[in-house]
Enzyme design. Structure first.
Site, PDB file in Angstrom:
ATOM      1  N   CYS A 278      42.710  40.546  30.237  1.00 18.63           N
ATOM      2  CA  CYS A 278      42.459  41.273  31.491  1.00 18.63           C
ATOM      3  C   CYS A 278      41.908  42.654  31.208  1.00 18.63           C
ATOM      4  O   CYS A 278      42.461  43.403  30.406  1.00 18.63           O
ATOM      5  CB  CYS A 278      43.765  41.518  32.248  1.00 18.63           C
ATOM      6  SG  CYS A 278      44.532  40.089  32.906  1.00 18.63           S
TER       7      CYS A 278
ATOM      8  N   GLU B 237      30.965  37.440  31.781  1.00 19.49           N
ATOM      9  CA  GLU B 237      31.908  36.739  30.925  1.00 19.49           C
ATOM     10  C   GLU B 237      32.849  35.861  31.743  1.00 19.49           C
ATOM     11  O   GLU B 237      33.204  36.195  32.876  1.00 19.49           O
ATOM     12  CB  GLU B 237      32.716  37.744  30.106  1.00 19.49           C
ATOM     13  CG  GLU B 237      31.804  38.508  29.162  1.00 19.49           C
ATOM     14  CD  GLU B 237      32.549  39.419  28.203  1.00 19.49           C
ATOM     15  OE1 GLU B 237      32.203  39.390  27.024  1.00 19.49           O
ATOM     16  OE2 GLU B 237      33.460  40.142  28.629  1.00 19.49           O
TER      17      GLU B 237
ATOM     18  N   CYS C 224      31.039  46.215  37.710  1.00 17.03           N
ATOM     19  CA  CYS C 224      31.915  46.489  38.841  1.00 17.03           C
ATOM     20  C   CYS C 224      31.747  47.947  39.247  1.00 17.03           C
ATOM     21  O   CYS C 224      31.644  48.819  38.393  1.00 17.03           O
ATOM     22  CB  CYS C 224      33.376  46.226  38.441  1.00 17.03           C
ATOM     23  SG  CYS C 224      34.546  46.456  39.804  1.00 17.03           S
TER      24      CYS C 224
ATOM     25  N   LEU D 206      47.899  46.128  42.069  1.00 18.14           N
ATOM     26  CA  LEU D 206      48.611  47.276  42.636  1.00 18.14           C
ATOM     27  C   LEU D 206      48.746  48.400  41.600  1.00 18.14           C
ATOM     28  O   LEU D 206      48.163  49.469  41.762  1.00 18.14           O
ATOM     29  CB  LEU D 206      49.970  46.814  43.145  1.00 18.14           C
ATOM     30  CG  LEU D 206      50.675  47.709  44.134  1.00 18.14           C
ATOM     31  CD1 LEU D 206      49.857  47.900  45.382  1.00 18.14           C
ATOM     32  CD2 LEU D 206      52.042  47.119  44.484  1.00 18.14           C
TER      33      LEU D 206
ATOM     34  N   CYS E 214      39.021  31.823  34.081  1.00 15.86           N
ATOM     35  CA  CYS E 214      38.895  33.150  34.691  1.00 15.86           C
ATOM     36  C   CYS E 214      37.410  33.464  34.812  1.00 15.86           C
ATOM     37  O   CYS E 214      36.685  33.443  33.821  1.00 15.86           O
ATOM     38  CB  CYS E 214      39.604  34.173  33.794  1.00 15.86           C
ATOM     39  SG  CYS E 214      39.382  35.882  34.353  1.00 15.86           S
TER      40      CYS E 214
ATOM     41  N   CYS F 211      37.934  51.651  38.040  1.00 20.04           N
ATOM     42  CA  CYS F 211      39.365  51.841  37.816  1.00 20.04           C
ATOM     43  C   CYS F 211      39.535  52.410  36.406  1.00 20.04           C
ATOM     44  O   CYS F 211      38.864  51.988  35.463  1.00 20.04           O
ATOM     45  CB  CYS F 211      40.122  50.528  37.983  1.00 20.04           C
ATOM     46  SG  CYS F 211      39.898  49.834  39.629  1.00 20.04           S
TER      47      CYS F 211
ATOM     48  N   CYS G 115      40.313  50.097  33.136  1.00 18.51           N
ATOM     49  CA  CYS G 115      39.618  48.808  33.005  1.00 18.51           C
ATOM     50  C   CYS G 115      38.249  49.001  32.372  1.00 18.51           C
ATOM     51  O   CYS G 115      37.475  49.871  32.782  1.00 18.51           O
ATOM     52  CB  CYS G 115      39.468  48.181  34.391  1.00 18.51           C
ATOM     53  SG  CYS G 115      38.514  46.648  34.381  1.00 18.51           S
TER      54      CYS G 115
HETATM   55  N1  SAH Z   1      38.486  43.644  40.763  1.00 17.51           N
HETATM   56  C1  SAH Z   1      39.529  42.685  40.808  1.00 17.51           C
HETATM   57  C2  SAH Z   1      39.473  41.605  39.746  1.00 17.51           C
HETATM   58  C3  SAH Z   1      39.202  42.034  38.312  1.00 17.51           C
HETATM   59  S1  SAH Z   1      40.490  42.777  37.390  1.00 17.51           S
HETATM   60  C4  SAH Z   1      40.874  43.369  40.796  1.00 17.51           C
HETATM   61  O1  SAH Z   1      40.912  44.585  40.620  1.00 17.51           O
HETATM   62  O2  SAH Z   1      41.879  42.719  40.992  1.00 17.51           O
HETATM   63  C5  SAH Z   1      41.661  41.525  37.071  1.00 17.51           C
HETATM   64  C6  SAH Z   1      43.034  42.087  36.699  1.00 17.51           C
HETATM   65  O3  SAH Z   1      43.014  42.735  35.425  1.00 17.51           O
HETATM   66  C7  SAH Z   1      43.511  43.134  37.678  1.00 17.51           C
HETATM   67  O4  SAH Z   1      44.821  42.865  38.073  1.00 17.51           O
HETATM   68  C8  SAH Z   1      43.473  44.421  36.872  1.00 17.51           C
HETATM   69  O5  SAH Z   1      44.420  45.340  37.330  1.00 17.51           O
HETATM   70  C9  SAH Z   1      43.760  43.932  35.492  1.00 17.51           C
HETATM   71  N2  SAH Z   1      43.320  44.847  34.445  1.00 17.51           N
HETATM   72  C10 SAH Z   1      42.235  45.643  34.455  1.00 17.51           C
HETATM   73  N3  SAH Z   1      42.151  46.334  33.306  1.00 17.51           N
HETATM   74  C11 SAH Z   1      43.193  45.982  32.546  1.00 17.51           C
HETATM   75  C12 SAH Z   1      43.642  46.313  31.242  1.00 17.51           C
HETATM   76  N4  SAH Z   1      42.962  47.146  30.461  1.00 17.51           N
HETATM   77  N5  SAH Z   1      44.769  45.719  30.780  1.00 17.51           N
HETATM   78  C13 SAH Z   1      45.446  44.825  31.539  1.00 17.51           C
HETATM   79  N6  SAH Z   1      45.058  44.458  32.757  1.00 17.51           N
HETATM   80  C14 SAH Z   1      43.952  45.024  33.270  1.00 17.51           C
END
Ligand code: SAH
Length: 356
Positions: A345, A98, A118, A227, A111, A122, A125
């Protein structure tokens, strides 16, 4: 799977000017033909040989037999009430990723994804829920920008505003290092897309050794660090990768990252209700980032049925921000974009709309 999944023709998007020249030379063509091809693909964003009318018809037909500009196709487009558009794209092997287009007053942001899925898992996410399918090639990474700009403005039309690229879609860019760096160079090419590295932001969950590698690159994107937790105990829970590279190691790498004159490192902090949003958490964050030229993006958590978190209230986010600002740490609250079409995000998982 559709027919493109079995299309074995070579994908030209992703090749550098030198590589295109080799390809054309091997076909018995002169170098200036390679330059024309390069101009069509990267500057004019032409995706079919048929439209490259500066090339002889016989050559166009030959190219059609042996190559494609890109295998990437638009599978579907979802449009949000706020103007955000989410593109579900199908790659040459049928896998899906996407990309999201976000119009803003002075510029657009695209974006993009760097991996299909991935591996980092996390906890907050959606992409983490699907796991890693494979890395994307440089051509596939760049194809997202070309296709999105063509869909929005039309092929060959110069976007009226500048384009910012954020590698914040699916995937961990620093786990697909070579292709990501190659794509940053292709974006920057003055004879191509002309999107300068300072307009490209790479976001990482903290692959520490690759941050040191990135610091040594000549063509270097801006760096953002996801972070979201200011101590190891919490970060271990939210980011399994933190068990491998601790916060101390991550922050050390950040301290040594070279910054341009007015550049700051961005730290993304997803606001999770009752998890990381107390006044104490804010003060801990201030201490952790002290001495780093940093800015913090506070991101309200975007929900998904599979995710066990809720966003902090706006009231809490504002109180949290006040503590950062009071300590001289610049911070911004990110407005969620395209939440109604699961484009925000952390919501990208190449799902088809439930109704589809
Ligand atoms: N792997 C990379 C890029 C993808 S995530 C990374 O971790 O930075 C892009 C951003 O979306 C990251 O800052 C992540 O913390 C944020 N993100 C992930 N899941 C989210 C959610 N459910 N709500 C808001 N932000 C989220």
């Amino acid at each position: 799977m559709s027919d493109i999944a079995t299309d074995k023709r070579i994908e030209l998007l992703g090749l550098t000017a030198d590589e295109l020249r080799e390809f054309m030379t091997a076909m018995g063509e002169k170098p200036y033909r390679a330059r024309q091809l390069h101009d069509s693909i990267y500057r004019r964003r032409v995706t079919s040989f048929d439209s490259m009318t500066d090339l002889p018809k016989t050559l166009r037909r030959l190219l059609d037999e042996r190559a494609v500009v890109t295998h990437t196709r638009v599978e579907s487009v979802f449009i949000s009430s706020d103007g955000t558009r989410r593109f579900l794209l199908k790659l040459g092997d049928g896998r899906e990723v996407e990309a999201v287009f976000m119009p803003e007053e002075r510029r657009d942001t695209v974006c993009i994804s760097s991996q299909v899925g991935c591996p980092l898992a996390c906890d907050f996410c959606m992409t983490g829920v699907m796991g890693l399918r494979r890395n994307m090639t440089a051509g596939e990474i760049v194809s997202q920008v070309i296709i999105v700009l063509n869909e929005v403005y039309g092929q060959g039309i110069e976007p009226p505003h500048g384009t910012n690229i954020v590698m914040m879609g699916m995937g961990e860019p620093l786990l697909n290092y070579d292709s990501v760096i190659k794509s940053v160079r292709l974006f920057a090419d003055p004879d191509g897309l002309r999107i300068a590295p300072r307009r490209v932001t790479l976001s990482t969950a903290g692959i520490v050794p690759r941050i040191y590698d990135l610091a040594r690159e000549e063509v270097r994107p801006r760096l953002a660090i996801s972070l979201t937790a200011a101590n190891d105990e919490l970060r271990n829970r939210l980011f399994p990768i933190n068990l491998k590279y601790s916060l101390k190691q991550l922050i050390e790498a950040c301290r040594s990252y070279p910054l341009g004159e007015r550049e700051r490192l961005t730290f993304e902090y997803v606001m999770l209700d009752g998890i990381n949003d107390s006044d104490r958490d804010a003060r801990e964050l201030v201490r952790l980032l002290s001495g780093i030229r940093a800015k913090v993006n506070l991101i309200p958590h975007n929900p998904a049925p599979e995710l066990p978190y809720r966003s902090s209230s706006m009231e809490r986010i504002l109180a949290f921000q006040k503590i950062l600002t009071g300590a001289g740490l610049p911070s911004f609250i990110r407005r969620p974009r395209g939440q109604d079409i699961s484009a925000a995000c952390g919501q990208l998982a190449a799902r088809h709309q439930a109704s589809a």
